[in-house]
Design a protein around this motif. Sequence first.
Motif, PDB file in Angstrom:
ATOM      1  N   LEU A  96       0.812  -1.161  -0.057  1.00 27.88           N
ATOM      2  CA  LEU A  96       0.064  -0.173   0.087  1.00 27.88           C
ATOM      3  C   LEU A  96       0.855   1.241   0.043  1.00 27.88           C
ATOM      4  O   LEU A  96       0.452   2.333   0.455  1.00 27.88           O
ATOM      5  CB  LEU A  96      -0.934  -0.077   1.227  1.00 27.88           C
ATOM      6  CG  LEU A  96      -2.006  -1.080   1.314  1.00 27.88           C
ATOM      7  CD1 LEU A  96      -2.951  -1.091   2.385  1.00 27.88           C
ATOM      8  CD2 LEU A  96      -2.891  -1.206   0.035  1.00 27.88           C
ATOM      9  N   ALA A 122       2.556  -0.402   6.407  1.00 24.40           N
ATOM     10  CA  ALA A 122       1.143   0.051   5.970  1.00 24.40           C
ATOM     11  C   ALA A 122       0.301  -1.015   6.421  1.00 24.40           C
ATOM     12  O   ALA A 122       0.601  -2.183   6.712  1.00 24.40           O
ATOM     13  CB  ALA A 122       1.313   0.124   4.395  1.00 24.40           C
ATOM     14  N   LYS A 123      -0.853  -0.802   6.464  1.00 21.46           N
ATOM     15  CA  LYS A 123      -1.814  -1.550   6.960  1.00 21.46           C
ATOM     16  C   LYS A 123      -2.534  -2.065   5.707  1.00 21.46           C
ATOM     17  O   LYS A 123      -2.603  -1.949   4.638  1.00 21.46           O
ATOM     18  CB  LYS A 123      -2.961  -1.056   7.919  1.00 21.46           C
ATOM     19  CG  LYS A 123      -2.161  -0.424   9.195  1.00 21.46           C
ATOM     20  CD  LYS A 123      -1.773  -1.772  10.031  1.00 21.46           C
ATOM     21  CE  LYS A 123      -1.292  -1.243  11.350  1.00 21.46           C
ATOM     22  NZ  LYS A 123      -1.132  -2.291  12.434  1.00 21.46           N
ATOM     23  N   HIS A 124      -3.405  -3.423   5.853  1.00 15.62           N
ATOM     24  CA  HIS A 124      -3.998  -4.060   5.040  1.00 15.62           C
ATOM     25  C   HIS A 124      -5.196  -3.580   4.510  1.00 15.62           C
ATOM     26  O   HIS A 124      -6.486  -4.204   4.747  1.00 15.62           O
ATOM     27  CB  HIS A 124      -4.031  -5.469   5.054  1.00 15.62           C
ATOM     28  CG  HIS A 124      -2.619  -6.038   4.624  1.00 15.62           C
ATOM     29  ND1 HIS A 124      -2.403  -6.749   3.563  1.00 15.62           N
ATOM     30  CD2 HIS A 124      -1.437  -5.820   5.466  1.00 15.62           C
ATOM     31  CE1 HIS A 124      -1.147  -7.190   3.915  1.00 15.62           C
ATOM     32  NE2 HIS A 124      -0.539  -6.543   4.624  1.00 15.62           N
ATOM     33  N   ASP A 125      -5.593  -2.285   4.085  1.00 12.63           N
ATOM     34  CA  ASP A 125      -6.911  -1.908   3.955  1.00 12.63           C
ATOM     35  C   ASP A 125      -6.670  -0.544   3.010  1.00 12.63           C
ATOM     36  O   ASP A 125      -5.772   0.241   3.492  1.00 12.63           O
ATOM     37  CB  ASP A 125      -7.586  -1.254   5.258  1.00 12.63           C
ATOM     38  CG  ASP A 125      -8.971  -0.983   5.005  1.00 12.63           C
ATOM     39  OD1 ASP A 125      -9.301  -0.527   3.676  1.00 12.63           O
ATOM     40  OD2 ASP A 125      -9.955  -0.870   6.142  1.00 12.63           O
ATOM     41  N   TYR A 128      -7.355   2.782   4.514  1.00 15.05           N
ATOM     42  CA  TYR A 128      -6.837   3.022   5.941  1.00 15.05           C
ATOM     43  C   TYR A 128      -6.019   4.071   6.031  1.00 15.05           C
ATOM     44  O   TYR A 128      -4.897   4.339   5.441  1.00 15.05           O
ATOM     45  CB  TYR A 128      -6.248   1.779   6.473  1.00 15.05           C
ATOM     46  CG  TYR A 128      -5.467   1.772   7.820  1.00 15.05           C
ATOM     47  CD1 TYR A 128      -6.412   1.676   8.920  1.00 15.05           C
ATOM     48  CD2 TYR A 128      -4.221   2.042   7.996  1.00 15.05           C
ATOM     49  CE1 TYR A 128      -5.721   1.911  10.249  1.00 15.05           C
ATOM     50  CE2 TYR A 128      -3.814   2.030   9.204  1.00 15.05           C
ATOM     51  CZ  TYR A 128      -4.623   2.118  10.229  1.00 15.05           C
ATOM     52  OH  TYR A 128      -4.003   2.037  11.512  1.00 15.05           O
TER      53      TYR A 128
END
Lengths: 152, 660
Positions: A96, A122-125, A128
Amino acid sequence: MAMTRKQRRLVTIGLAGIVLAIAATLILTAAKDKIVFFYGPTELKTMAASPGQRLRIGGLIEAGSLVKSDDLRVAFRVTDGTTVLAVAYRGLLPDLFREGQGVVAEGVLESDGTFRADSVLAKHDENYMPKEVAEALRKQGVWKGQKNGATP
Amino acid sequence: MTVELGHYALILALALAFVQMTVPLWGSLARDPALMRVGRMAAWASFGFVTFSYAALTMAYVNSDFSVLNVVMNSHSAKPLIYKISGVWSNHEGSMMLWVLILVLFAALVAWRGGGMPERLLASVLSVQGAIAFAFILFVVVTSNPFERVFPIPVEGQGLNPVLQDPGLAIHPPLLYLGYVGFSIAYSFAVGALIHGRIDAVFARFVRPWTLLAWLFLTLGISMGSYWAYYELGWGGWWFWDPVENASLMPWLMGTALVHCTVVMEKRDALKVWTILLAILTFSLSLLGAFIVRSGVLTSVHSFASDPTRGVFILGILTFFVGGGLALFAWRAPMLRQGGLFAAVSREGALIVNNLFLAATCAAVLIGTLYPLALEAISGAAISVGAPFFNATAVPLVVMLLAFLPIGQTLAWKRGNLLGAAQRMMVALGISILVSLVMLSMVHGGPVAAPLGVGLGAWLILGSVSEIMSRSWRRGATLRIFVARAFGLPRAAWGAALAHAGIGVTVIGIAATGWGVENLGVLKPGERIEIGAYSLVLDKSFVRNGQGFREDVARFSVMENGGFAGAVETGKRVHAGRYMPTTEAGILTLGLGQVYASVNDFHADGSVSLKAYWKPLVLLIWLGSLLMAAGGGLALIDRRSRIGIVVRSKAAALLAGRPA
């Protein structure tokens, strides 16, 4: 040697005290050394970070600032709208990671003012925005989203 | 129509939960058997209605009924059937439905198996269980209705997050919820017993199997979640000390303490007050976990779309049940009769030490998880508490506990002999120290902690073996008698030994991560990257189309000493309707270790950048947890654990003695 009920209770309480003391010592020591503070670029500039201290920084990746070289070295700049911070990193970037998106990096501040990151998060959305980043941007008046950060 | 019926059934279940909450409690206080019997009927009926409601939602998914908002948001008509069914719990509303379903399932099971229980205890347990079900069904109906319709009806759904299109989604949440929610039974038992002010070994006998069952499922749920994150997220790690992981670890730690101290209560009628407190705390931590995940106060990989009203509602449920349980405890616990006596050096004493360490570990995890939240609220400073904190707090506490475990395991009840225990464990300890020393001298590189960890693991496994052997072996006995005695040991003894050996296996797997190798590089076809004794050669990169996605794939040959050991494929997938690619890690299992490759970029010139790992003995981490769960299972089928068996046989004897 038969102990009375009272003595047995004292042994139990003593044991509990010892374990609690061990736990408290571990927690207090770790709370001093093992916790990493988060700063936005502006905050980082106004405070004097001691060299070698582990930090987390975050903000938006400045458009056009990303430079990748062959040996997986990456340089980019992070901004909160007021201050810009140069970040150097060697390694793989998360899926991301995009210019203009929010990012959080952990590492140390070099004496030349560059932030040497050893992890980039980084986040998995797709939608986000890291909570700390949203907060740092809000302080600089850039982010208009909800204070909570994790926008649905 | 089915959807409306499902919604209606859920509301009926809400009404039934209210009946289940109030009537049996009233009956048990008024000693009215007719009113008490209502509890069991209400539990069965509300299980029936929730099941119907849940089935209706599942049907909407299976038939791709896009007039239902929840289906539109989380499903797609082209999705394989398994992900349509598991997709139900992929989102907030649906997963709350699963939570409620499991909650009423447990209540129905208690109603079914509780025939031999003292009537008043059963009635109040079902009452408390009804109260929990009422709170959560109300939560679903008011804030998270999965049956909401949408108009105009879209032609197609938005699909399921590709990360969730995985067998892991089908397995991990149901197991985890069976664990979380299973602890509600222990809570209901504790509160029910506090209401009556009567707690004895019989109580422990009834509460223990349920606690074991919940613990077993939670162990499996956490372990499967860990493996899923390991292969799916492509970060190469299996535990991240993420707030949501911690939220599941805390009830597990407390639940482990509870499982152990119910043994003391059942066998020795001691530690009663502490058992009750632990039962309340364990479920409280489950509720805290639900709050952390649903409210969005802590950001994590699990962040559900958060909504402030939901957070506040769950905080209300949390406050009511935790506060209510603890207040009742503070009021009633002093009236409980004191338990049996035991010496400090005894199995009971050892289990107190076990409980103290587990509780201290749990406290460390709790503080680390909530500290950022508290600090931000107080000073506004943003901090991150990650692996370094937990490795410096929770890990040493667990290591101390485990180092002591095999000795405690072999101490006798009531009054143990430390010297005797040390003698029984001498061989196991000696071999374990030897293993550590040999490894220290033979393996160069890697942290010192790794050989020590392997030694600790060996100590746990050999300690369990010694325990079984010393209980079956007698001087001068033949091998046949030895084997017969070993198989004659209670299943619970085998279960404990197996579970403890399982921890040893997991510890060895964790210790071996110290010898893991990782490397990153940019490779053109034909080039290689070294990871320890293995090297990965890039064969080719290509594009392929799968069901609903397009994937860039890099194919590698894994070479060992110049020979071909296998192939791994790692890729980047872009799913239909999504912008962001997901990384598919490539894993090749070699013995108990794994080669793990995670591609990062495909370049225009055909080269790829990737991170590759060699993870020796990594499978032991999860195999150990399976052994732990199997040990729990063995203890569960132990004769004395079977619910109601004693009471029933007593009743039978009574009937036989006094023919009607």
